[in-house]
Design a protein around this motif. Structure first.
Motif, PDB file in Angstrom:
ATOM      1  N   LEU A 491       0.794  -1.228   0.000  1.00 23.67           N
ATOM      2  CA  LEU A 491       0.000   0.000   0.000  1.00 23.67           C
ATOM      3  C   LEU A 491       0.827   1.280   0.000  1.00 23.67           C
ATOM      4  CD1 LEU A 491      -2.826  -0.943   2.541  1.00 23.67           C
ATOM      5  CD2 LEU A 491      -3.026  -0.733   0.057  1.00 23.67           C
ATOM      6  N   TYR A 492       2.045   1.204   0.503  1.00 26.60           N
ATOM      7  CA  TYR A 492       2.825   2.429   0.703  1.00 26.60           C
ATOM      8  C   TYR A 492       4.070   2.437  -0.173  1.00 26.60           C
ATOM      9  CZ  TYR A 492      -0.147   2.991   4.806  1.00 26.60           C
ATOM     10  OH  TYR A 492      -1.234   3.138   5.646  1.00 26.60           O
ATOM     11  N   LEU A 493       4.230   3.486  -0.923  1.00 26.06           N
ATOM     12  CA  LEU A 493       5.414   3.640  -1.769  1.00 26.06           C
ATOM     13  C   LEU A 493       6.684   3.798  -0.951  1.00 26.06           C
ATOM     14  CD1 LEU A 493       3.861   6.096  -4.382  1.00 26.06           C
ATOM     15  CD2 LEU A 493       4.459   3.698  -4.786  1.00 26.06           C
ATOM     16  N   ASP A 494       6.557   4.333   0.249  1.00 17.82           N
ATOM     17  CA  ASP A 494       7.739   4.557   1.082  1.00 17.82           C
ATOM     18  C   ASP A 494       7.941   3.449   2.110  1.00 17.82           C
ATOM     19  OD1 ASP A 494       5.545   5.116   2.658  1.00 17.82           O
ATOM     20  OD2 ASP A 494       6.402   6.926   3.557  1.00 17.82           O
ATOM     21  N   TYR A 495       7.278   2.328   1.933  1.00 19.28           N
ATOM     22  CA  TYR A 495       7.400   1.235   2.892  1.00 19.28           C
ATOM     23  C   TYR A 495       8.863   0.797   3.005  1.00 19.28           C
ATOM     24  CZ  TYR A 495       6.500  -3.188   5.276  1.00 19.28           C
ATOM     25  OH  TYR A 495       6.503  -4.220   6.183  1.00 19.28           O
ATOM     26  N   SER A 496       9.423   0.917   4.208  1.00 21.97           N
ATOM     27  CA  SER A 496      10.817   0.543   4.497  1.00 21.97           C
ATOM     28  C   SER A 496      11.821   1.271   3.620  1.00 21.97           C
ATOM     29  CB  SER A 496      11.015  -0.980   4.354  1.00 21.97           C
ATOM     30  OG  SER A 496      10.401  -1.657   5.413  1.00 21.97           O
ATOM     31  N   ARG A 497      11.452   2.420   3.082  1.00 22.73           N
ATOM     32  CA  ARG A 497      12.370   3.185   2.242  1.00 22.73           C
ATOM     33  C   ARG A 497      12.699   4.510   2.915  1.00 22.73           C
ATOM     34  NH1 ARG A 497       9.258   0.293  -1.624  1.00 22.73           N
ATOM     35  NH2 ARG A 497      10.577  -0.670  -3.247  1.00 22.73           N
ATOM     36  N   TRP A 502      12.145   6.958  -2.692  1.00 23.50           N
ATOM     37  CA  TRP A 502      10.870   6.591  -3.311  1.00 23.50           C
ATOM     38  C   TRP A 502      10.293   7.800  -4.030  1.00 23.50           C
ATOM     39  CZ3 TRP A 502       6.299   8.970  -1.458  1.00 23.50           C
ATOM     40  CH2 TRP A 502       6.460   9.712  -0.285  1.00 23.50           C
ATOM     41  N   THR A 503       9.385   7.531  -4.952  1.00 28.76           N
ATOM     42  CA  THR A 503       8.774   8.583  -5.754  1.00 28.76           C
ATOM     43  C   THR A 503       7.301   8.694  -5.397  1.00 28.76           C
ATOM     44  OG1 THR A 503      10.295   8.103  -7.570  1.00 28.76           O
ATOM     45  CG2 THR A 503       8.310   9.384  -8.099  1.00 28.76           C
ATOM     46  N   PRO A 504       6.816   9.891  -5.074  1.00 24.45           N
ATOM     47  CA  PRO A 504       5.392  10.046  -4.732  1.00 24.45           C
ATOM     48  C   PRO A 504       4.478   9.669  -5.887  1.00 24.45           C
ATOM     49  CG  PRO A 504       6.674  11.976  -4.084  1.00 24.45           C
ATOM     50  CD  PRO A 504       7.573  11.143  -4.938  1.00 24.45           C
ATOM     51  N   ASN A 505       3.204   9.431  -5.545  1.00 22.57           N
ATOM     52  CA  ASN A 505       2.225   9.122  -6.581  1.00 22.57           C
ATOM     53  C   ASN A 505       1.815  10.399  -7.331  1.00 22.57           C
ATOM     54  OD1 ASN A 505       0.162  10.486  -5.091  1.00 22.57           O
ATOM     55  ND2 ASN A 505      -0.309   8.613  -3.955  1.00 22.57           N
ATOM     56  N   ALA A 506       0.896  10.276  -8.249  1.00 28.47           N
ATOM     57  CA  ALA A 506       0.508  11.400  -9.107  1.00 28.47           C
ATOM     58  C   ALA A 506      -0.063  12.567  -8.317  1.00 28.47           C
ATOM     59  CB  ALA A 506      -0.503  10.932 -10.150  1.00 28.47           C
ATOM     60  N   LEU A 513      -1.160   3.844  -5.598  1.00 22.91           N
ATOM     61  CA  LEU A 513      -2.501   3.840  -6.168  1.00 22.91           C
ATOM     62  C   LEU A 513      -2.750   2.580  -6.998  1.00 22.91           C
ATOM     63  CD1 LEU A 513      -2.741   7.586  -7.271  1.00 22.91           C
ATOM     64  CD2 LEU A 513      -3.362   6.544  -5.079  1.00 22.91           C
ATOM     65  N   ASP A 514      -1.724   2.073  -7.656  1.00 25.02           N
ATOM     66  CA  ASP A 514      -1.889   0.859  -8.450  1.00 25.02           C
ATOM     67  C   ASP A 514      -2.180  -0.339  -7.550  1.00 25.02           C
ATOM     68  OD1 ASP A 514      -1.450   2.166 -10.866  1.00 25.02           O
ATOM     69  OD2 ASP A 514       0.725   1.865 -10.761  1.00 25.02           O
ATOM     70  N   ALA A 515      -1.489  -0.417  -6.420  1.00 24.50           N
ATOM     71  CA  ALA A 515      -1.720  -1.526  -5.495  1.00 24.50           C
ATOM     72  C   ALA A 515      -3.113  -1.439  -4.885  1.00 24.50           C
ATOM     73  CB  ALA A 515      -0.657  -1.523  -4.393  1.00 24.50           C
ATOM     74  N   VAL A 516      -3.559  -0.225  -4.572  1.00 23.18           N
ATOM     75  CA  VAL A 516      -4.914  -0.050  -4.042  1.00 23.18           C
ATOM     76  C   VAL A 516      -5.927  -0.572  -5.050  1.00 23.18           C
ATOM     77  CG1 VAL A 516      -6.651   1.652  -3.383  1.00 23.18           C
ATOM     78  CG2 VAL A 516      -4.304   1.891  -2.560  1.00 23.18           C
ATOM     79  N   ALA A 517      -5.774  -0.171  -6.310  1.00 20.30           N
ATOM     80  CA  ALA A 517      -6.710  -0.609  -7.349  1.00 20.30           C
ATOM     81  C   ALA A 517      -6.660  -2.126  -7.529  1.00 20.30           C
ATOM     82  CB  ALA A 517      -6.396   0.099  -8.661  1.00 20.30           C
ATOM     83  N   THR A 541      -0.834  -1.310   9.564  1.00 23.63           N
ATOM     84  CA  THR A 541      -0.915   0.132   9.773  1.00 23.63           C
ATOM     85  C   THR A 541      -2.364   0.527  10.049  1.00 23.63           C
ATOM     86  OG1 THR A 541      -1.350   0.803   7.472  1.00 23.63           O
ATOM     87  CG2 THR A 541       0.932   0.330   8.072  1.00 23.63           C
ATOM     88  N   ALA A 542      -2.586   1.819  10.105  1.00 24.42           N
ATOM     89  CA  ALA A 542      -3.932   2.335  10.366  1.00 24.42           C
ATOM     90  C   ALA A 542      -4.630   2.747   9.075  1.00 24.42           C
ATOM     91  CB  ALA A 542      -3.856   3.525  11.325  1.00 24.42           C
ATOM     92  N   TRP A 543      -4.309   2.085   7.970  1.00 24.63           N
ATOM     93  CA  TRP A 543      -4.984   2.381   6.698  1.00 24.63           C
ATOM     94  C   TRP A 543      -6.489   2.314   6.907  1.00 24.63           C
ATOM     95  CZ3 TRP A 543      -2.892   3.423   1.776  1.00 24.63           C
ATOM     96  CH2 TRP A 543      -3.826   3.471   0.741  1.00 24.63           C
ATOM     97  N   ASP A 544      -7.182   3.335   6.462  1.00 25.80           N
ATOM     98  CA  ASP A 544      -8.622   3.410   6.706  1.00 25.80           C
ATOM     99  C   ASP A 544      -9.399   2.611   5.670  1.00 25.80           C
ATOM    100  OD1 ASP A 544     -10.957   4.669   8.067  1.00 25.80           O
ATOM    101  OD2 ASP A 544     -11.292   5.471   6.054  1.00 25.80           O
ATOM    102  N   GLY A 545     -10.275   1.727   6.138  1.00 29.10           N
ATOM    103  CA  GLY A 545     -11.177   1.042   5.238  1.00 29.10           C
ATOM    104  C   GLY A 545     -10.675  -0.254   4.646  1.00 29.10           C
ATOM    105  N   VAL A 546      -9.809  -0.953   5.354  1.00 29.49           N
ATOM    106  CA  VAL A 546      -9.308  -2.228   4.838  1.00 29.49           C
ATOM    107  C   VAL A 546     -10.461  -3.216   4.630  1.00 29.49           C
ATOM    108  CG1 VAL A 546      -7.869  -4.237   5.371  1.00 29.49           C
ATOM    109  CG2 VAL A 546      -7.006  -1.939   5.816  1.00 29.49           C
TER     110      VAL A 546
END
Length: 816
Positions: A491-497, A502-506, A513-517, A541-546
């Motif tokens: 879910l997170y681009l910066d996971y353990s980075r 890492w590069t932010p999303n759009a 966003l691709d992993a979410v989709a 994590t505390a990601w909302d709405g798993v």
């Protein structure tokens, strides 16, 4: 059954399990891996298994190697052709086509090989390395084809249409009759290719991989593989002694899929794909869609078809009758290879269902069973996403085990690992010479923690590969639930980075966003196609709405991820931290145990005491408890009683059900000897196992413990602040309001007449479970008979009880 290649092997093959990488030169001969000599290991780990004369491979000039089959290179001998039922010499291939074909770099071998109408007849060209001669057999026709060198034979037959022909291939000391693979139309339909290109082929395993089928009236195996960057692909296997020269596949256009139908080839054959990379080098790869593999460390794929007849129709029909979050759900987590080391799937089927049923668990959860090369990864580094590990048997054997569990009334969950894959050079990494399943950016592709590669969730075909894989396990193996591993890392681009790594999303955020989709699509597809299946997220994590539906938007602007359940890692971490403290210090950490109720209804939770908590120096559950051996076992039992009463479902890893003191090791599994009656301490361990059985029995019979797990009205603290006493008393309520009282005393002292406020309309209560019962190894402090409610206000209620609380114990009370 006819075979597509002669049974006479040349010299040598790559070592067992090796990947063959070589430069595909244009020197006029095919640079191919040499098939094995007698008994030699195949690239997939198989052996030739027969004694034949060794022959060198791939040489153009037969004079350079005595025993080389085929005719010398150069113009065909037209005199010979004219004397063979009117066969005329064929126009030779262009140097370019000839070179590309023999080098395994031609996109359309069917355009060069097989039968094609030409002026004055039918051109038939055959590629059969090592053959001395090839004769065409058709109704009313027997014609020998002139040799063109390098195993090519071609001639123009006096025919107007393509007959149903066979090839009589002469190898000198042996002659075989085979059907020509290059007379068949593509065996993969346009709809399959369209759906795959759109990322919507929900049964992708029926389109890609090796599939036994009848095609144009002939039974054989269709091979298909996605390799859009390849110059060419050839099928190699034990059926052609790992020399793919005569078996190039055709490209099916912009789909990136390559296809070849091999008539007469059936199940059990070993195979791989020999891919010519964009730079001209070659690599030997296992089939990403293989439904069966060799047993590691061998790495070949195996042609497979299922013959299993399921007997679990009743289970499948009723498994979804009640929503999982409103049903009993207690899970026994198992590492199959080490539960009883050495057992096969079918042997496990004779033991595991009975054991789990006896203990009363509603489900088992298998740690990953998809094929993986390194056993020490416990299955979490997958190379064969569509194949159950061959370590314990065949795919049908695995079906037998699941069927046996279903017949015993036990659901089957499976760890599923779509977060990453290993870098083995015979598997998915840079599959066709360039990043394909992984992102193009190496920094983005590399998983920072495990030395593996992440999937490119934004690529349509990769997403399809994974979504279809989730469906595959549920439909083909009747899996009842998928526990999705390492969701947070997806879910997170910066996971353990680190910052800058890492590069932010759009939108400038850290969310992938691709992993979410992908996760939303996977969950929606599984729930739509597979009624009764549950998906479970290991998300830390505390990601909302798993566990919110995918069409319900959340505060972060994302829809829910669509999981049915989520592991409650916070509860696990906090509660284990609490019980590891000495009782004298626990009052300072009381909030770590009560904090879980602040967020208990934000998701649909599972309370996991999994394999991760009993390895790598974390100690077994009983060994986390402070004190002497009696206190450790008492704390272990009290904790389990608290866990089973807490809102949420339960998961317990094997060995913890009988208080194994040592950490789990996949090399030997649980310490079953602790339950041996000859062992003097066995009552200590059997007692804990008996408690687990009773916990599950009472749990299943008490709707208050599961019916309103996701409803705040199903829980009420009696006293959430009894920190000085190390006591946690609370009420659980069924849908009809029937209550159960759970009280846990995490101090080593008896607390007599411990007053608790209770609902006033219930005059008497009975103790139905006590973890201090001598049957479980306890001291026997109990509340026999009925407990009568008194009109003494307490804890904000008008009536109260005054039970005795055993030391380091949990009691459950129900209205009488």
């Amino acid at each position: 059954m006819t075979r597509p290649f002669r049974p006479t092997p040349p010299d040598t093959a790559p070592a067992r399990g090796a990947t063959h990488d070589s430069a595909a030169g244009r020197s006029g001969h095919a640079a191919t891996p040499r098939p094995p000599a007698t008994g030699a290991a195949s690239p997939g780990g198989g052996t030739a298994g027969a004694t034949f004369a060794a022959r060198p491979s791939g040489l153009r000039d037969p004079a350079a190697a005595p025993g080389r089959t085929g005719a010398p290179a150069g113009p065909p001998r037209t005199e010979r052709a004219q004397g063979s039922h009117g066969v005329r010499a064929a126009a030779p291939l262009s140097d370019e086509d000839r070179g590309r074909l023999l080098d395994g770099a031609h996109h359309d071998p069917h355009g060069l090989l097989g039968a094609h109408p030409v002026r004055g007849g039918l051109l038939l060209r055959v590629l059969r390395p090592y053959a001395k001669g090839v004769t065409v057999l058709a109704k009313g026709l027997r014609a020998e084809l002139p040799a063109e060198g390098d195993g090519l034979f071609a001639g123009v037959l006096p025919l107007r249409t393509v007959p149903d022909y066979e090839l009589l291939v002469d190898y000198g000391d042996d002659t075989v009759t085979v059907r020509d693979p290059y007379r068949f139309l593509p065996a993969l339909g346009e709809l399959d290719l369209h759906l795959f290109g759109e990322g919507r082929h929900e049964q992708l395993w029926q389109a890609l991989g090796a599939r036994i089928m009848e095609h144009q009236g002939v039974t054989g195996t269709r091979f298909t593989v996605w390799a859009p960057n390849a110059q060419g692909v050839r099928v190699v296997g034990n059926f052609n002694y790992w020399d793919g020269t005569g078996f190039p596949m055709r490209s099916l256009g912009s789909s990136g899929v390559w296809e070849l139908f091999l008539p007469g080839l059936g199940e059990g054959e070993l195979y791989k794909f020999e891919i010519t990379r964009p730079d001209g080098s070659r690599t030997l790869r296992a089939d990403p869609m293989a439904r069966r593999t060799e047993c590691p460390p061998a790495t070949a794929s195996v042609v497979e078809t299922s013959h299993y007849r399921w007997t679990d129709a009743d289970w499948m029909a009723r498994r979804g009758a009640r929503p999982v979050h409103e049903a009993p759900f207690s899970v026994y987590e198992v590492h199959l290879p080490s539960w009883r080391p050495g057992l096969t799937y079918r042997q496990l089927a004779a033991q595991l269902p009975a054991y789990v049923k006896d203990l009363g668990f509603t489900h088992v959860e298998f740690m990953p069973v998809a094929e993986h090369p390194f056993g020490g990864s416990w299955g979490y580094q997958v190379t064969g996403f569509y194949a159950p590990t061959a370590r314990m048997g065949t795919p049908d054997d695995f079906r037998f085990l699941i069927d046996a569990l279903h017949r015993a009334g036990i659901g089957v969950l499976m760890d599923w690992v779509p977060a990453h894959f290993p870098r083995d050079d015979w598997a998915l990494a840079e599959f066709d010479g360039r990043p394909l399943y992984e992102p193009q950016d190496p920094a983005r592709a590399a998983h920072p923690d495990w030395g593996t590669l992440e999937f490119d969730y934004g690529r349509t075909e990769v997403r399809n590969f994974l979504v279809a894989n989730a469906v595959y396990w549920c439909e083909e193996f009747h899996i009842d639930g998928l526990r999705v591993d390492a969701v947070a890392s997806m879910l997170y681009l910066d996971y353990s980075r680190e910052d800058g790594g890492w590069t932010p999303n759009a939108h400038g955020g850290r969310e992938n966003l691709d992993a979410v989709a992908f996760l939303q699509e996977m969950n929606a597809t599984v729930y739509r196609r597979c009624p009764g299946v549950v998906t479970i997220a290991e998300e830390s994590t505390a990601w909302d709405g798993v566990t919110r539906a995918t069409h319900h938007p959340g505060p972060g602007g994302f829809g829910g991820l669509g999981f049915g359940l989520k592991w409650n890692m916070g509860w696990m971490h906090d509660s284990l931290g609490y019980v590891s403290k000495d009782p004298v210090h626990r009052k300072y950490h009381h909030g770590e145990m009560t904090f879980s109720m602040i967020y208990a209804y934000s998701e649909n939770y599972v309370l996991p005491i999994s394999h991760d908590e009993v390895v790598h120096g974390k100690r077994a559950l009983v060994s986390k408890m402070p004190g002497d051996w009696w206190q450790q076992r008492a704390g272990h039992r009290a904790y389990l009683g608290f866990m089973w009463a807490h809102p949420g479902k339960q998961l317990l890893f094997m060995g913890q059900e009988f208080a194994q003191g040592a950490e789990w090791a996949e090399s030997h599994g649980p310490d079953w000897w602790l339950l041996d009656s000859s062992y003097e301490a066995e009552p200590d361990h059997r007692g804990v196992r008996d408690l687990v059985r009773e916990l599950n029995r009472h749990y299943a019979a008490t709707p208050a413990l599961w019916e309103r797990d996701t409803d705040p009205a199903g829980f009420s603290w009696i006293d959430g602040d009894a920190s000085e006493d190390n006591v946690f008393p609370f009420l659980r309520f069924a849908a009809d309001g029937t209550p159960l009282i759970s009280v846990t005393n995490f101090s080593p002292v008896v607390r007599r007449a411990y007053r608790l406020g209770v609902p006033g309309h219930l005059p008497s209560w009975r103790e139905v479970l006590n973890t201090d019962d001598p049957r479980y190894g306890g001291s026997g402090v109990a509340n026999p008979g009925l407990l009568t409610a008194e009109p003494t206000p307490w804890n904000g209620r008008a009536t109260s009880l005054a039970p005795v609380l055993p030391p380091l114990a949990t009691i459950w009370l129900r209205p009488s």
